[in-house]
Design a protein around this motif. Structure first.
Motif, PDB file in Angstrom:
ATOM      1  N   UNK A  53      27.246  69.320  49.227  1.00 30.60           N
ATOM      2  CA  UNK A  53      27.384  69.083  47.784  1.00 30.60           C
ATOM      3  C   UNK A  53      28.640  68.266  47.486  1.00 30.60           C
ATOM      4  N   UNK A  54      28.811  67.191  48.256  1.00 33.48           N
ATOM      5  CA  UNK A  54      30.002  66.329  48.115  1.00 33.48           C
ATOM      6  C   UNK A  54      29.619  64.927  47.647  1.00 33.48           C
ATOM      7  N   UNK A  55      28.544  64.809  46.880  1.00 30.28           N
ATOM      8  CA  UNK A  55      28.170  63.500  46.370  1.00 30.28           C
ATOM      9  C   UNK A  55      27.285  62.755  47.349  1.00 30.28           C
ATOM     10  N   UNK A  56      27.428  61.408  47.379  1.00 26.53           N
ATOM     11  CA  UNK A  56      26.553  60.610  48.237  1.00 26.53           C
ATOM     12  C   UNK A  56      27.341  59.476  48.879  1.00 26.53           C
ATOM     13  N   UNK A  80      32.416  60.397  57.947  1.00 23.28           N
ATOM     14  CA  UNK A  80      31.746  61.464  57.204  1.00 23.28           C
ATOM     15  C   UNK A  80      31.839  62.784  57.961  1.00 23.28           C
ATOM     16  N   UNK A  81      31.599  62.728  59.270  1.00 26.97           N
ATOM     17  CA  UNK A  81      31.672  63.939  60.095  1.00 26.97           C
ATOM     18  C   UNK A  81      33.103  64.481  60.100  1.00 26.97           C
ATOM     19  N   UNK A  82      34.097  63.575  60.126  1.00 26.96           N
ATOM     20  CA  UNK A  82      35.508  63.996  60.028  1.00 26.96           C
ATOM     21  C   UNK A  82      35.754  64.745  58.718  1.00 26.96           C
ATOM     22  N   UNK A  83      35.268  64.162  57.611  1.00 27.98           N
ATOM     23  CA  UNK A  83      35.486  64.759  56.287  1.00 27.98           C
ATOM     24  C   UNK A  83      34.856  66.154  56.208  1.00 27.98           C
ATOM     25  N   UNK A  84      33.656  66.283  56.758  1.00 24.49           N
ATOM     26  CA  UNK A  84      32.990  67.588  56.739  1.00 24.49           C
ATOM     27  C   UNK A  84      33.743  68.590  57.601  1.00 24.49           C
ATOM     28  N   UNK A  89      32.832  72.311  58.058  1.00 22.89           N
ATOM     29  CA  UNK A  89      31.411  72.209  58.395  1.00 22.89           C
ATOM     30  C   UNK A  89      31.225  71.451  59.699  1.00 22.89           C
ATOM     31  N   UNK A  90      30.252  71.894  60.502  1.00 25.42           N
ATOM     32  CA  UNK A  90      29.804  71.111  61.647  1.00 25.42           C
ATOM     33  C   UNK A  90      28.288  70.982  61.561  1.00 25.42           C
ATOM     34  N   UNK A 155      26.542  73.881  59.538  1.00 29.41           N
ATOM     35  CA  UNK A 155      26.990  75.250  59.783  1.00 29.41           C
ATOM     36  C   UNK A 155      28.454  75.357  59.372  1.00 29.41           C
ATOM     37  N   UNK A 156      28.800  76.428  58.694  1.00 35.64           N
ATOM     38  CA  UNK A 156      30.209  76.647  58.357  1.00 35.64           C
ATOM     39  C   UNK A 156      30.907  77.164  59.594  1.00 35.64           C
ATOM     40  N   UNK A 157      32.079  76.634  59.869  1.00 37.29           N
ATOM     41  CA  UNK A 157      32.780  76.993  61.106  1.00 37.29           C
ATOM     42  C   UNK A 157      34.272  77.029  60.821  1.00 37.29           C
ATOM     43  N   UNK A 158      35.034  77.368  61.844  1.00 34.91           N
ATOM     44  CA  UNK A 158      36.488  77.360  61.711  1.00 34.91           C
ATOM     45  C   UNK A 158      37.078  76.112  62.335  1.00 34.91           C
ATOM     46  N   UNK A 159      36.266  75.005  62.245  1.00 30.43           N
ATOM     47  CA  UNK A 159      36.676  73.766  62.903  1.00 30.43           C
ATOM     48  C   UNK A 159      37.542  72.918  61.995  1.00 30.43           C
ATOM     49  N   UNK A 160      37.726  73.346  60.739  1.00 33.91           N
ATOM     50  CA  UNK A 160      38.462  72.514  59.798  1.00 33.91           C
ATOM     51  C   UNK A 160      39.950  72.506  60.097  1.00 33.91           C
ATOM     52  N   UNK A 161      40.611  71.461  59.601  1.00 31.55           N
ATOM     53  CA  UNK A 161      42.065  71.389  59.781  1.00 31.55           C
ATOM     54  C   UNK A 161      42.772  71.644  58.451  1.00 31.55           C
ATOM     55  N   UNK A 162      41.948  71.891  57.374  1.00 27.05           N
ATOM     56  CA  UNK A 162      42.547  72.197  56.071  1.00 27.05           C
ATOM     57  C   UNK A 162      42.814  73.676  55.954  1.00 27.05           C
TER      58      UNK A 162
END
Ligand code: MG
Length: 162
Positions: A53-56, A80-84, A89-90, A155-162
């Motif tokens: 749900x981040x636009x297009x 895009x994959x970086x942003x997710x 998200x992965x 899939x929601x994961x703990x891969x984020x850096x935020x």
């Protein structure tokens, strides 16, 4: 888990190289676009942003922006994959359908799956690409261009850096 769906279409442009799913396809005209016209990757990017749900694609990489003129869509997909990933998200899997009268997609499907899997940072067993014709119907059936549909699972994961 999040599901996303993406769609894109482009008309052929004589003399431009054709790139589908990040793979150069010889022997066929390319697609008219501000970027390299990779209709399949554009549908995949829309599916990814849609799932989150981040636009297009247009809101992240506007075609009014000269930075994206002739852009390598594979690079846009990687960003895009970086942003997710930053948002936790992965990619779970991708299922895509490409509709055109030409080129025949089947000889290129494994190469496209491999390239998309690398860009999505998943195993190729999680990436499906299917080629169809439009049975001669409508403009796509008359050979005007190429259409792509893509469904993805995030899939929601703990891969984020935020
Ligand atoms: Mg497009």
């Amino acid at each position: 888990m999040r599901v996303g769906f993406g769609y894109d279409s482009h008309v052929f442009e004589a003399g431009k190289p054709l790139v589908l799913g990040g793979v150069a396809i010889p022997g066929c005209d390319g697609l008219k676009a501000h970027s390299d016209g990779d209709v399949l990757i554009h549908a995949v990017i829309d599916a990814l942003f849609g799932a989150a749900a981040l636009g297009d694609i247009g809101s992240h990489f506007p075609d009014s922006d000269e930075r994206w003129r002739g852009a390598d869509s594979a690079r846009l997909l990687s960003q895009t994959v970086d942003e997710l990933a930053r948002r936790g998200f992965r990619v779970g899997n991708l299922d895509a359908t490409v509709i055109c009268e030409r080129p025949r997609l089947r000889p290129h499907v494994d190469a496209i799956r491999g390239r998309l899997a690398a860009l999505l940072r998943v195993d190729a067993s999680r990436v499906s690409v299917k080629g169809k014709t439009n049975e001669g119907m409508d403009a796509v059936g008359a050979g005007a261009g190429i259409v792509a549909h893509a469904a993805v699972l995030l899939e929601e994961c703990n891969c984020g850096i935020m």
